[in-house]
Structures are given as C-alpha cells and as structure tokens.
Scaffold this motif. Structure first.
Motif, PDB file in Angstrom:
ATOM      1  N   LEU A 110     -32.018  49.924  71.923  1.00  0.00           N
ATOM      2  CA  LEU A 110     -31.245  50.936  72.624  1.00  0.00           C
ATOM      3  C   LEU A 110     -30.674  51.949  71.639  1.00  0.00           C
ATOM      4  CD1 LEU A 110     -29.494  48.457  75.036  1.00  0.00           C
ATOM      5  CD2 LEU A 110     -31.429  49.933  75.542  1.00  0.00           C
ATOM      6  N   PRO A 121     -26.768  57.303  77.643  1.00  0.00           N
ATOM      7  CA  PRO A 121     -26.231  56.183  78.414  1.00  0.00           C
ATOM      8  C   PRO A 121     -27.198  55.001  78.415  1.00  0.00           C
ATOM      9  CG  PRO A 121     -25.920  58.215  79.623  1.00  0.00           C
ATOM     10  CD  PRO A 121     -26.745  58.565  78.416  1.00  0.00           C
ATOM     11  N   ILE A 122     -26.640  53.812  78.329  1.00  0.00           N
ATOM     12  CA  ILE A 122     -27.479  52.628  78.229  1.00  0.00           C
ATOM     13  C   ILE A 122     -28.295  52.408  79.496  1.00  0.00           C
ATOM     14  CG2 ILE A 122     -27.410  50.102  77.990  1.00  0.00           C
ATOM     15  CD1 ILE A 122     -24.916  50.604  76.180  1.00  0.00           C
ATOM     16  N   TYR A 123     -27.675  52.672  80.658  1.00  0.00           N
ATOM     17  CA  TYR A 123     -28.410  52.359  81.884  1.00  0.00           C
ATOM     18  C   TYR A 123     -29.672  53.206  82.039  1.00  0.00           C
ATOM     19  CZ  TYR A 123     -26.654  56.436  84.456  1.00  0.00           C
ATOM     20  OH  TYR A 123     -26.396  57.701  84.878  1.00  0.00           O
ATOM     21  N   ARG A 152     -28.716  38.968  85.820  1.00  0.00           N
ATOM     22  CA  ARG A 152     -28.095  38.223  84.733  1.00  0.00           C
ATOM     23  C   ARG A 152     -29.105  37.918  83.613  1.00  0.00           C
ATOM     24  NH1 ARG A 152     -23.303  34.961  84.040  1.00  0.00           N
ATOM     25  NH2 ARG A 152     -22.057  36.547  85.032  1.00  0.00           N
ATOM     26  N   ALA A 200     -30.074  41.093  81.874  1.00  0.00           N
ATOM     27  CA  ALA A 200     -28.962  41.554  81.026  1.00  0.00           C
ATOM     28  C   ALA A 200     -28.908  40.744  79.744  1.00  0.00           C
ATOM     29  CB  ALA A 200     -27.641  41.448  81.770  1.00  0.00           C
ATOM     30  N   GLU A 201     -29.142  39.448  79.884  1.00  0.00           N
ATOM     31  CA  GLU A 201     -29.109  38.595  78.707  1.00  0.00           C
ATOM     32  C   GLU A 201     -30.244  38.950  77.754  1.00  0.00           C
ATOM     33  OE1 GLU A 201     -28.303  34.547  79.999  1.00  0.00           O
ATOM     34  OE2 GLU A 201     -28.662  33.917  77.926  1.00  0.00           O
ATOM     35  N   ALA A 204     -31.726  41.788  77.422  1.00  0.00           N
ATOM     36  CA  ALA A 204     -31.492  43.073  76.767  1.00  0.00           C
ATOM     37  C   ALA A 204     -30.202  43.083  75.964  1.00  0.00           C
ATOM     38  CB  ALA A 204     -31.458  44.180  77.814  1.00  0.00           C
ATOM     39  N   ALA A 205     -29.433  42.003  76.058  1.00  0.00           N
ATOM     40  CA  ALA A 205     -28.116  41.909  75.407  1.00  0.00           C
ATOM     41  C   ALA A 205     -27.192  43.038  75.850  1.00  0.00           C
ATOM     42  CB  ALA A 205     -28.248  41.880  73.885  1.00  0.00           C
ATOM     43  N   VAL A 206     -27.155  43.272  77.139  1.00  0.00           N
ATOM     44  CA  VAL A 206     -26.233  44.275  77.673  1.00  0.00           C
ATOM     45  C   VAL A 206     -25.369  43.646  78.761  1.00  0.00           C
ATOM     46  CG1 VAL A 206     -27.781  46.208  77.206  1.00  0.00           C
ATOM     47  CG2 VAL A 206     -27.859  45.099  79.440  1.00  0.00           C
ATOM     48  N   ASN A 207     -24.390  44.394  79.153  1.00  0.00           N
ATOM     49  CA  ASN A 207     -23.480  44.002  80.208  1.00  0.00           C
ATOM     50  C   ASN A 207     -24.229  43.929  81.551  1.00  0.00           C
ATOM     51  OD1 ASN A 207     -21.549  44.358  82.270  1.00  0.00           O
ATOM     52  ND2 ASN A 207     -20.153  45.284  80.797  1.00  0.00           N
ATOM     53  N   PRO A 208     -24.055  42.860  82.330  1.00  0.00           N
ATOM     54  CA  PRO A 208     -24.748  42.762  83.618  1.00  0.00           C
ATOM     55  C   PRO A 208     -24.451  43.941  84.556  1.00  0.00           C
ATOM     56  CG  PRO A 208     -23.738  40.662  83.069  1.00  0.00           C
ATOM     57  CD  PRO A 208     -23.291  41.640  82.023  1.00  0.00           C
ATOM     58  N   ASN A 209     -23.234  44.477  84.473  1.00  0.00           N
ATOM     59  CA  ASN A 209     -22.899  45.645  85.307  1.00  0.00           C
ATOM     60  C   ASN A 209     -23.821  46.821  85.003  1.00  0.00           C
ATOM     61  OD1 ASN A 209     -20.719  44.324  86.463  1.00  0.00           O
ATOM     62  ND2 ASN A 209     -19.282  45.105  84.935  1.00  0.00           N
ATOM     63  N   THR A 210     -24.127  46.982  83.723  1.00  0.00           N
ATOM     64  CA  THR A 210     -24.979  48.092  83.299  1.00  0.00           C
ATOM     65  C   THR A 210     -26.407  47.884  83.805  1.00  0.00           C
ATOM     66  OG1 THR A 210     -23.641  48.162  81.301  1.00  0.00           O
ATOM     67  CG2 THR A 210     -25.639  49.471  81.301  1.00  0.00           C
ATOM     68  N   LYS A 231     -26.603  48.645  87.396  1.00  0.00           N
ATOM     69  CA  LYS A 231     -26.617  50.084  87.625  1.00  0.00           C
ATOM     70  C   LYS A 231     -28.033  50.642  87.433  1.00  0.00           C
ATOM     71  CE  LYS A 231     -23.949  54.124  86.147  1.00  0.00           C
ATOM     72  NZ  LYS A 231     -22.858  54.563  85.257  1.00  0.00           N
TER      73      LYS A 231
END
Lengths: 232, 123
Positions: B5, B10-12, B38, B41-42, B44-50, B53
C-alpha cells in the motif's frame, strides 16, 4: 449511537504545569483511532484520565454515557506504557489473575493468542525478553471483551516483524463494536490500521480527521502530515 | 499477491484496485466467493472497517455482490470484467506514453521502440 468517549473542556494540571488545556473531543464507537503527538504533548495524560488513574483538574470526561469510575473500568481495557505485572509470575497465573479480576476476560482467547505467538504459558515473566513481555501484556489486554481499548505505546519495544504481528493481533482480535485508541509516535507502522487520527500538541487537540480524508485531501500520508504539523 | 500500500492515496481505494486486479487476473474467478471482510483485512494487514469500505464501493460498482447470509461473490458479468481489464490497460498505456514524453520520445518514436524491443523480448 452516543460516542464511546467524550471530553468537555477537560484540563489537567500537574502543579503549575498544564498537561491538558480545556480539550473538547468525541470518539465514536467501532473505530481504531491514533492518538498522535510529540513527546510530552499530553497523550498519556489523556489516556490515564480516561481509565481513572488520574482525575481531571477541570471539565468532564464521559465514557459510555458515564463519568469515569468503577462502572467504566469494567468496559475499558488499558495497556500501560510500562508493565505493572509481577516478574516472578507465570503467564498462566497472570491469566487466572486477570480472569478473576475482569468478568469480560476470555481465557480461551488469551491461550489461543499465546499459542499463535509461540509463548509458553508456563514461562515466568522474568525469563522473557522485553518484546515478549510486551506481547504478553497486549494479549492480556486484547483478551477482554471491552468497549474501549486504550493502548499506550503498544509497539515501542518490539522489532518491526513483531510489530506487524502485534498489529495483526490487534485488528484480528478486537471486538468490532469496540473502539481502540492507540497512542504512539511510530505512525507509519500503524497508519494502515487506523480509521481516524487525533493530533495533540502542548495539551491541546490540533486536528481530528479520518485517515482517508487526510490522504485524499492532502495527498500525503498521516506520517508525512505529522512531520509537517509538528516540525521542530 | 502481497498487498503493498502506498502512503499518498486513501487505503480503501488501493484495496479496491488490488481486488479489481485479482478479478481481472483470474485470481478471483467470476462467481467465486470472496473471503470474509475480517480475513481479507488480516491478509492485507488493514483495519476491517477500511476493507469493508473498499468492498462496499466495489459492490456499488457491481464488481461484487452480496448474497444474504452466504457472503460476497465476484460478479458473473464477463463483459464487465473485460471492460475493466481494458480500462486498466488503457490507464497503464497512457501513463507509459506520458513517461516517455517526459524523457523526450514522441508517440511515434515510442511505438517504434516498442516494436523493436518486443522482437527481442521473449516472455
């Protein structure tokens, strides 16, 4: 839904020194928030006020619609900057201790995470490296089903590979309705797991924003923006 | 596929691009079930909210669809995937011509060079 944490005109003085000067802040539920600021900006003070280790000099701090007290401590899980665990204890004893102490502590989860990080529950803390101790402490904190997690410098003492692992532990183990506030100055390491940021300096809130907004409006990372805002 | 990334976007949107790339490269096949938010997200090592989105945005574009209770699936609209492939290819070509222009090659010269290089290449 009401915010999980709200500060109204919150101040804290240590003697004549003002650590927080009348801050207003509101943190939403289900977010991962970075509390970012240079050394001595008031990060730890704000966290310690939120878990009741300090009391405000002025103003109000509301957690889950309640003033800070025993009821809010039930739903707040705190990772301090320094360890307070007894060195002679075995990890499994500390787990029992935590399970006794907090009704929302999930023992199975704790053992699962220990296993994933290859930590032997029969080991005593004093035989462990600084990084391993930090991991144990984080596991204890993340094994609670809390509404608010306050992590004060959770990745300071570990190497970059372990850092990634810890961040992974944080995102894969927190309760999705919970909010995590992480204070750190290792911004680039945690940036990709944050929803929002709070910039704090000299006891005042300089900026609050979502990471996506910063990146799309400023065209730069939070780390780069931080360096710009707090240029010495 | 590693999720690399960049820090200036923006990450999303970057997550979206990765998943789109996964779709056009055949990593995710039409009709395939996507891993859970989940798990992605894991990975990609990012926040699940992201991640949520990013997937919501792909859903809005019609690249993925949600089947109640059973999860998210890749679109079965082959035409849409082909169109996406073409538009991404176009983006890369435009970018390439722009770079070549910056270092002093006209479009004509660039094309000549491509033809010459292509003969020597063995991919």
């Amino acid at each position: 839904m009401s915010p999980i944490l709200e500060c109204r005109n919150l101040s804290k003085k240590y003697g004549y020194k003002e650590a927080l000067s009348g801050i207003d802040l509101s943190v939403e539920r289900g977010r991962i928030v970075g509390l970012l600021g240079p050394n001595g900006s008031g990060k730890s003070t704000l966290i310690k006020l939120s878990n009741g280790l300090l009391t405000p000099t002025n103003g109000e701090l509301i957690i889950n619609n309640m003033p800070v007290g025993p009821e809010t401590k039930k739903i707040v899980s705190y990772l301090p900057e320094r360890t307070y665990l007894n060195n002679w204890m075995k990890v499994c004893d500390i787990i029992d201790f935590f399970a006794d102490f907090y009704e929302n502590f999930d023992k199975n989860k704790a053992y699962e995470m220990l296993k994933r990080l290859n930590i032997n529950a029969k080991d005593r803390l004093k035989t462990m490296s600084k990084g391993t101790k930090e991991k144990v402490q984080l596991i204890l904190v993340m094994s609670r089903q809390a509404d608010l997690y306050l992590l004060d410098e959770p990745i300071g003492g570990v190497d970059p590979a372990a850092r990634d692992y810890i961040l992974n532990t944080i995102i894969s183990n927190y309760n999705p309705d919970g909010t995590i506030i992480i204070s750190t100055h290792l911004i680039s390491d945690i940036e990709q797991i944050l929803d929002d940021i709070i910039f704090i300096q000299n006891g005042t809130i300089v900026k609050t924003a979502s990471v996506d907004d910063i990146r799309s409006q400023e065209g730069k990372s939070v780390d780069a923006l931080f360096r710009e805002v707090f240029r010495c | 596929m590693a999720w690399e990334l960049k820090s200036d976007r923006p990450i999303y949107t970057q997550l979206q691009d990765y998943i789109k790339l996964g779709i056009i490269s055949g990593r995710y096949l039409p009709g395939d079930k996507l891993p859970s938010v989940r798990d992605l997200a894991e990975e990609a090592a990012v926040n699940p909210n992201t991640m949520q989105k990013a997937l919501a945005e792909l859903e809005r574009l019609g690249m993925v669809y949600t089947q109640r209770t059973s999860g998210r699936f890749i679109t079965e609209d082959i035409k849409m995937i082909e169109d996406l492939k073409e538009s991404i290819a176009k983006e890369h070509i435009t970018e390439f011509f722009e770079t070549m222009k910056k270092i002093g090659f006209s479009i004509q010269e660039t094309i000549q060079m491509i033809e010459k290089e292509a003969k020597e290449l063995t991919i």
